[in-house]
Each structure stands twice: as C-alpha cells, then as structure tokens.
Design an enzyme around this catalytic site. Structure first.
Site, mmCIF file in Angstrom:
data_model
loop_
_atom_site.group_PDB
_atom_site.id
_atom_site.type_symbol
_atom_site.label_atom_id
_atom_site.label_comp_id
_atom_site.label_asym_id
_atom_site.label_seq_id
_atom_site.Cartn_x
_atom_site.Cartn_y
_atom_site.Cartn_z
ATOM 1 N N LYS A 29 37.245 37.246 35.571
ATOM 2 C CA LYS A 29 38.078 36.435 35.136
ATOM 3 C C LYS A 29 37.915 34.874 35.748
ATOM 4 C CE LYS A 29 40.540 40.231 34.656
ATOM 5 N NZ LYS A 29 41.183 40.898 36.081
ATOM 6 N N HIS A 57 46.758 54.402 29.506
ATOM 7 C CA HIS A 57 46.615 53.440 28.296
ATOM 8 C C HIS A 57 44.997 53.639 27.734
ATOM 9 C CE1 HIS A 57 46.107 51.190 31.957
ATOM 10 N NE2 HIS A 57 45.480 50.375 31.171
ATOM 11 N N TYR A 109 17.306 43.443 49.309
ATOM 12 C CA TYR A 109 18.617 44.223 49.367
ATOM 13 C C TYR A 109 19.423 43.734 50.562
ATOM 14 C CZ TYR A 109 20.753 49.030 50.160
ATOM 15 O OH TYR A 109 21.826 49.810 50.354
ATOM 16 N N ASP A 166 46.016 38.739 45.309
ATOM 17 C CA ASP A 166 45.244 39.387 44.046
ATOM 18 C C ASP A 166 44.655 38.030 43.322
ATOM 19 O OD1 ASP A 166 44.139 40.429 42.274
ATOM 20 O OD2 ASP A 166 45.830 41.956 41.502
ATOM 21 N N ALA A 201 42.497 37.131 40.770
ATOM 22 C CA ALA A 201 41.700 37.041 39.629
ATOM 23 C C ALA A 201 41.853 35.641 38.890
ATOM 24 C CB ALA A 201 42.048 38.217 38.597
ATOM 25 N N PHE A 216 49.406 44.191 39.344
ATOM 26 C CA PHE A 216 48.348 44.644 38.280
ATOM 27 C C PHE A 216 48.334 46.276 38.072
ATOM 28 C CE2 PHE A 216 44.119 45.084 36.394
ATOM 29 C CZ PHE A 216 44.275 44.474 35.140
ATOM 30 N N ASP A 217 47.877 46.622 37.072
ATOM 31 C CA ASP A 217 47.993 48.125 36.722
ATOM 32 C C ASP A 217 46.913 48.812 37.675
ATOM 33 O OD1 ASP A 217 45.759 46.990 35.298
ATOM 34 O OD2 ASP A 217 45.943 48.186 33.568
#
Ligand SMILES: *Cc1c(COP(=O)(O)O)cnc(C)c1O
Length: 459
Positions: A258, A450, A72, A215, A217, A124-125
C-alpha cells in the site's frame, strides 16, 4: 484565472488495457462462478479490486531496483530500508517480511495464544484471520459514527475509548496481547485516526499495561488526513506527522504493497528488544533470514525509496484528490457512498444502492457483478461474504455495512478512467429497481472464504 489542480508527476511508461463486450463479460463472470477474484486480469478493463501491490513505481524506485544488494545477510538494501523506517517511525528494530499478513503471522506467533482477546478499530480481514487462527478473538471498538455512511465525521477510524476500556476491565491483562490500531482503517472505509485518538488509546492502553500495535498499511494517507483535518498539525510536514503518530505505538506491522509504493513486501518494526528477538526466530522459520525476510534486496531498495515518496505531500495530494474526484462524481449522480470519502477507495453503500436484493443473497457482491458486466470494472465486496461465518455457531455474520469497494491503485489511472467508472456505476444505478435477485453459495473454504467462494444466481 485560478490554475486548476493537476497531477504532481508525468508518465514515462504505459501498459495496454483490454476492452471487452458486455456479452463476453456475462460469459466470463459465469465461468468465474460469480467470484470477481476468479476473473483473469485481461478480462478486466479497469481493475479496482485492490490498491494492494497494484501501484506504479517511480523512476527513482526503478533505479533503486538496479542497485539492489542481493547479499543473503547484511545487505546494503536492508540497511537502506531499516534506516528509512527508523527515520520515519522511530523504530530501531526492523524485520522484513514478504507482505503484511506475513508480518502478522510472525508477530502474532510471538504475541497471541488461544483464548486471548485483541481489541482494535475494525481489524483487517487477514489480521482477523491470523487472530482467529490462533483461537483468539478480535473485538471491534471503532466509534459508532463509523457505521453511519451518511454522517460526516473527520476521523471515522477512531477508537471508542469507552468500548476499549470495557475490554481492558473485563479481561485480565495477560489475556490482551495488544490493541491494534489500523491506520487508515480499511474495513470502516479507509477512514483516518486522529493524533488525539492515537495518543488517548496509547495512554489508556499503557495505564492497563497493554502495548499498542499499528497496522500501518496506509499510514501516510492517515498522516495526510491529519494535516488536513486536525488543526494542530496544519503546518506540519507529512514526515513530521508520521513521526508524531508513531510516538503512540509500541510496534507496527506493515503491508508495503500500500503506502510502501511497491508491488510486494512488508515488515515488522518495534523498539521492544524482547519481542524483536522472539520474532526473529519465527521470521527465520516462516519468511527468511532477518535481513531479508522473503524480500529480494532490490525490492527492499525500492521500498526504501517508496516510503520516502509516499510521505511527501505532493504525492499524497495527487493520490487522494483522485479518489475524491471519483467520489464527488458519484455524489453528483446521487449514488450512495460512504462519507467522508476515504483515502484509498470509494465505498458504495450497496444496501441503499440495491434496495430490492435480500441480505441473504449478498447485496454488495451482486452490485460488484453488475458493475463488472456494465463496464468491465472490477471492485470487491466488503460485506457478508467477507465477514464470513461465526467461528463458533458457523452462521453467516451480517456486518453493519454492505459495501462495494472501488480501490484506486496508486499512480496508475487517469481522471478519464474515473469518469468512465462513474458513468458505468450510474448506468447500473439507473436500473437498480430491476435488480431484485442476488446469489447463493455453492462452495466455500472454511476460512477467508471470499477469495475462493463459488456462487450461482438465485432464480
Ligand atoms: C493489506 C493489508 C494487510 C495485509 O497485507 P498483505 O500485504 O495483503 O498481506 C493488513 N492490514 C491492512 C490494514 C491492510 O490493508
């Protein structure tokens, strides 16, 4: 004879694909309310919905799965992951999260409040969703060249420094929590950001006292493009370029699905102790204790290996050449796609592809449905449905580009699959003038519509 290019890996395990008939697909997509997200995976032959979490792990990663430490607190697998991130990105503090948007949720809980503005290169969304959820505003400062799909520019992910400085001058420092640089820039077409631009953005932001968030990714794919397109870095290894990139970031959020080459996971990384400490509290509340944050030990172990593999040139060359292979086939067929070809996906310019469908009837979505019916191929709309409604006026926001994204999973499909995709799209292209009606919305969610939107055919 010059030896041709070929993949830098071979296949150890295969997965069966399901073929279907056109009649079956016409029925299935109708039942799915013309939303490609609502299809079941066995109704799809080649799945290009996303490159997120859909990659194939290597034998080394599967070996790491077996030796993962499920403690843990203080798991060895966490330290393998943390040390890898520190090596690659030079960040001391690492918080695992269950995926990228969870990293956003935790970090933005520390950084953002109502009324703030967050400049960046086409957020990004989910990033935009997490900003707007906090009643803050995302401001797009991407260079104008990114919007012209026929223009060949090596770094269409770059930030326009004038647009950025305008934001810095217009709003007080305390209303701008950070500048978000997405590498590579997903929304504008998987387009890279140059080191020169990263450095300039960092310097400008720091002049105004504003930290920079990457960001991250597709940070490795971004580094590959830097090696190929930014002359100063031609001789550098990918890992050296990655380290150079992150000199110009104060913090990072990552979707490990990604360039982490794993099926689930994410993290936050920074050298800012104060931000880290605050984020720890939110991580414990939302994700899990600070040394696992919603990830299994084995998944952190596989991610530590994945980050090593994805920052090797041979892997990246195989990956990006496959995307290029598909893109070049489409160009050969005269199909309008975004130039230059991006890192993880082909973006088909739906407005040019389907000139007879009105924008109110969701052009890119219409093209996505046609491609599915033609060949069982599932792409995704990056257009008006994704752009959602303006949070204030509730009007549809019409983006500058209506794109159908064909995202290529990492290490999954062969170039024969690419040939099949190109042929199916060509068949749709050959009958493009017969397609003159699109779809209308029957139901939609108040945010990120979407994923669940329901449509019907316009008659
Ligand atoms: C995928 C992605 C995210 C969100 O990550 P998830 O793992 O899907 O939650 C954030 N930013 C960018 C640029 C992405 O591509």
């Amino acid at each position: 004879m010059e030896l041709p290019f070929c993949e830098s890996y071979k296949i150890k395990m295969i997965e069966q694909l399901n073929r279907s008939t056109r009649e079956e697909r016409i029925e299935w997509i109708k039942v799915a309310k013309y939303n490609l997200f609502k299809l079941t995976s066995d109704q799809v032959f080649i799945d290009l919905l996303t490159d997120s979490g859909t990659g194939a792990m290597s034998d080394r990663q599967w070996a790491a799965i077996m030796t993962g430490d499920e403690s843990y607190a203080g798991a060895r697998s966490f330290f393998e992951l943390k040390n890898r991130i520190t090596q690659l990105m030079s960040f001391e503090y690492v918080l695992p999260t269950h995926q990228g948007r969870a990293a956003e949720n935790v970090l933005f809980s520390v950084l953002m409040k109502e009324g703030m503005v967050v400049p960046g290169n086409s957020h990004f969304d989910t990033t935009k969703g997490h900003i707007e959820f906090r009643r803050a505003k995302a401001i797009d400062c991407t260079i104008d060249e990114a919007c012209d799909t026929s223009l060949n520019h090596p770094f269409k992910g770059n930030i326009d420094l004038e647009k950025l400085e305008k934001v810095y001058k217009e709003y007080p420092r305390e209303m701008i929590p950070c500048c978000i640089v997405t590498v590579t820039c997903n929304t504008s077409g998987g387009q890279p950001v140059s080191i020169e631009n990263l450095k300039a953005v960092y310097e400008l932001s720091h002049k105004y006292g504003i930290p920079v968030l990457f960001d991250s990714a597709r940070f490795a794919e971004n580094a590959y493009f830097i090696k190929l397109r930014e002359p100063a870095y031609k001789e550098w290894t990918i890992k050296q370029i990655v380290r150079e990139m992150y000199k110009y970031a104060d913090m990072a959020t990552m979707s490990s699905k990604k360039d982490g080459l794993v099926n689930i996971g994410g993290f936050i990384a920074t050298n800012n102790e104060e931000i880290y400490r605050k984020a720890c509290t939110f991580n414990i509340m939302f994700e899990g204790y600070v040394t696992y944050g919603g990830m299994a030990g084995r998944d952190m172990a596989a991610l530590a290996v994945g980050l090593d593999e994805s920052t090797e040139f041979d892997y990246l060359e195989t990956r990006i050449k496959q995307v290029e292979y598909l893109g070049n086939k489409l160009i050969e067929y005269g199909i309008p796609i975004q130039y230059p070809i991006g890192g993880h996906a082909i973006f088909v310019d739906a407005t040019k592809f389907l000139p007879n469908v009105p924008k109110e009837q969701f052009i890119a979505q219409t093209l996505g449905i046609e491609l599915y019916i033609e060949g069982g191929i599932r792409g995704v709309e990056i257009g008006t449905i994704l752009a959602d409604r303006d949070p204030e006026t509730r009007q549809n926001r019409y983006p500058k580009l209506e794109l159908l994204r064909l995202a290529i999973p990492r290490r999954v499909y062969t170039n024969n699959h690419m040939d099949y995709i190109a042929a199916a799209l060509k068949n749709v292209y050959d009958r493009r003038f017969e397609i003159n009606k699109g779809y209308e919305i029957v139901w939609e969610a108040p945010i990120m519509r979407h994923f669940t939107v329901e449509l019907k055919k316009v008659v």
